[in-house]
Design a protein around this motif. Structure first.
Motif, PDB file in Angstrom:
ATOM      1  N   HIS A 273       0.813  -1.222   0.000  1.00 26.69           N
ATOM      2  CA  HIS A 273       0.000   0.000   0.000  1.00 26.69           C
ATOM      3  C   HIS A 273       0.842   1.265   0.000  1.00 26.69           C
ATOM      4  CE1 HIS A 273      -3.715  -2.174   0.448  1.00 26.69           C
ATOM      5  NE2 HIS A 273      -3.291  -2.761   1.540  1.00 26.69           N
TER       6      HIS A 273
ATOM      7  N   GLN B  87       1.472  10.506   5.502  1.00 30.57           N
ATOM      8  CA  GLN B  87       0.099  10.020   5.566  1.00 30.57           C
ATOM      9  C   GLN B  87      -0.280   9.356   4.238  1.00 30.57           C
ATOM     10  OE1 GLN B  87      -1.652  10.388   8.711  1.00 30.57           O
ATOM     11  NE2 GLN B  87       0.551  10.623   8.953  1.00 30.57           N
ATOM     12  N   TYR B  88      -1.257   8.484   4.282  1.00 29.65           N
ATOM     13  CA  TYR B  88      -1.796   7.783   3.123  1.00 29.65           C
ATOM     14  C   TYR B  88      -0.697   7.031   2.361  1.00 29.65           C
ATOM     15  CZ  TYR B  88      -5.131  11.380   4.416  1.00 29.65           C
ATOM     16  OH  TYR B  88      -5.937  12.225   5.129  1.00 29.65           O
TER      17      TYR B  88
ATOM     18  N   TRP C 139       1.148   8.587  -0.705  1.00 27.91           N
ATOM     19  CA  TRP C 139       0.435   8.927  -1.934  1.00 27.91           C
ATOM     20  C   TRP C 139      -0.156  10.332  -1.816  1.00 27.91           C
ATOM     21  CZ3 TRP C 139       1.602   5.645  -5.598  1.00 27.91           C
ATOM     22  CH2 TRP C 139       1.877   4.319  -5.268  1.00 27.91           C
TER      23      TRP C 139
ATOM     24  N   MET D 115      -6.348  11.141  -2.755  1.00 28.22           N
ATOM     25  CA  MET D 115      -6.961  10.213  -1.808  1.00 28.22           C
ATOM     26  C   MET D 115      -8.296  10.777  -1.316  1.00 28.22           C
ATOM     27  SD  MET D 115      -6.632   7.203  -0.514  1.00 28.22           S
ATOM     28  CE  MET D 115      -4.993   6.893  -1.152  1.00 28.22           C
TER      29      MET D 115
ATOM     30  N   LYS E  35      -4.681   6.081  -5.386  1.00 30.30           N
ATOM     31  CA  LYS E  35      -3.254   6.230  -5.112  1.00 30.30           C
ATOM     32  C   LYS E  35      -2.624   6.930  -6.308  1.00 30.30           C
ATOM     33  CE  LYS E  35      -2.818   1.871  -2.564  1.00 30.30           C
ATOM     34  NZ  LYS E  35      -2.177   0.543  -2.617  1.00 30.30           N
TER      35      LYS E  35
ATOM     36  N   ASP F  52      -9.120  10.298   4.804  1.00 24.70           N
ATOM     37  CA  ASP F  52      -8.989   9.362   5.927  1.00 24.70           C
ATOM     38  C   ASP F  52      -9.893   8.143   5.717  1.00 24.70           C
ATOM     39  OD1 ASP F  52      -7.176  11.101   7.151  1.00 24.70           O
ATOM     40  OD2 ASP F  52      -8.649  11.894   8.571  1.00 24.70           O
TER      41      ASP F  52
ATOM     42  N   ASN G  45     -11.191   7.058   2.812  1.00 24.90           N
ATOM     43  CA  ASN G  45     -10.754   6.308   1.626  1.00 24.90           C
ATOM     44  C   ASN G  45      -9.514   5.470   1.927  1.00 24.90           C
ATOM     45  OD1 ASN G  45     -12.838   7.383   0.109  1.00 24.90           O
ATOM     46  ND2 ASN G  45     -11.597   9.006  -0.774  1.00 24.90           N
ATOM     47  N   TRP G  46      -8.575   6.030   2.662  1.00 23.03           N
ATOM     48  CA  TRP G  46      -7.350   5.297   2.997  1.00 23.03           C
ATOM     49  C   TRP G  46      -7.678   4.091   3.878  1.00 23.03           C
ATOM     50  CZ3 TRP G  46      -2.990   4.245   1.077  1.00 23.03           C
ATOM     51  CH2 TRP G  46      -1.945   3.727   1.822  1.00 23.03           C
TER      52      TRP G  46
ATOM     53  N   THR H 140      -6.815   0.152   2.903  1.00 26.25           N
ATOM     54  CA  THR H 140      -5.864  -0.631   3.699  1.00 26.25           C
ATOM     55  C   THR H 140      -6.521  -1.714   4.555  1.00 26.25           C
ATOM     56  OG1 THR H 140      -5.884   1.054   5.448  1.00 26.25           O
ATOM     57  CG2 THR H 140      -4.152   1.203   3.757  1.00 26.25           C
TER      58      THR H 140
END
Length: 152
Positions: free
Chosen positions: A27, A87-88, A91, A96, A102, A144, A146-147, A151
């Motif tokens: 990821h 963060q993320y 990406w 995001m 990504k 937040d 979407n991530w 994951t």
């Protein structure tokens, strides 16, 4: 320190690092195992612009190699590694938040928000940091979510 204190400390750190390492490397935005296109993660927080790291001053954390511009920055990272992680997964924060994808970043286009590093795409006359700044609160909330979906 007494032996029991050492054992408890080691167990504590094992639990902390085990929890933080649950994010699968697949990821993360890495190239040849190196994060942040070779930029020093600590430099984002202590310099006016990020600095390229040196392969001679590196470490592997959670399966990813981080390069540092100085031993001091490496030591700072070691005291609290997760503080300096992007963060993320590194990406583009705007992408995001806007459409849950990504997207590559320009490692020199970043923003620190509440002590966290956010990176952005910036190429071909499209600097997504500008778009992010126009609606940061909504985009961050959506990014937040979407991530987390990506994951989990």
């Amino acid at each position: 320190m007494k032996p029991i204190q050492i054992l408890l400390t080691l167990l504590f750190w094992n639990v902390i690092f085990s929890q933080n390492s649950t994010l699968d490397v697949k990821h993360l935005n890495i190239e040849n195992g190196i994060a942040l296109s070779g930029y020093d993660p600590v430099s984002y927080f202590v310099a006016s612009e990020p600095k390229l790291g040196d392969k001679k001053i590196s470490l592997k954390f959670q399966g990813v190699i981080y390069l540092f511009s100085s031993q001091k920055n490496k030591d700072t990272f070691l005291k609290s590694p997760t503080t300096y992680l992007p963060q993320y997964g590194g990406w583009c924060a705007f992408a995001m938040g806007d459409y849950g994808e990504k997207v590559e970043v320009n490692p020199k286009t970043f923003k620190i928000i509440d002590g966290k590093l956010y990176l952005f795409y910036n190429s071909l006359l499209n600097n997504t940091l500008k778009s992010w700044n126009k609606n940061e609160k909504k985009l961050k909330t959506q990014a937040d979510k979407n991530w987390k979906a990506i994951t989990n």
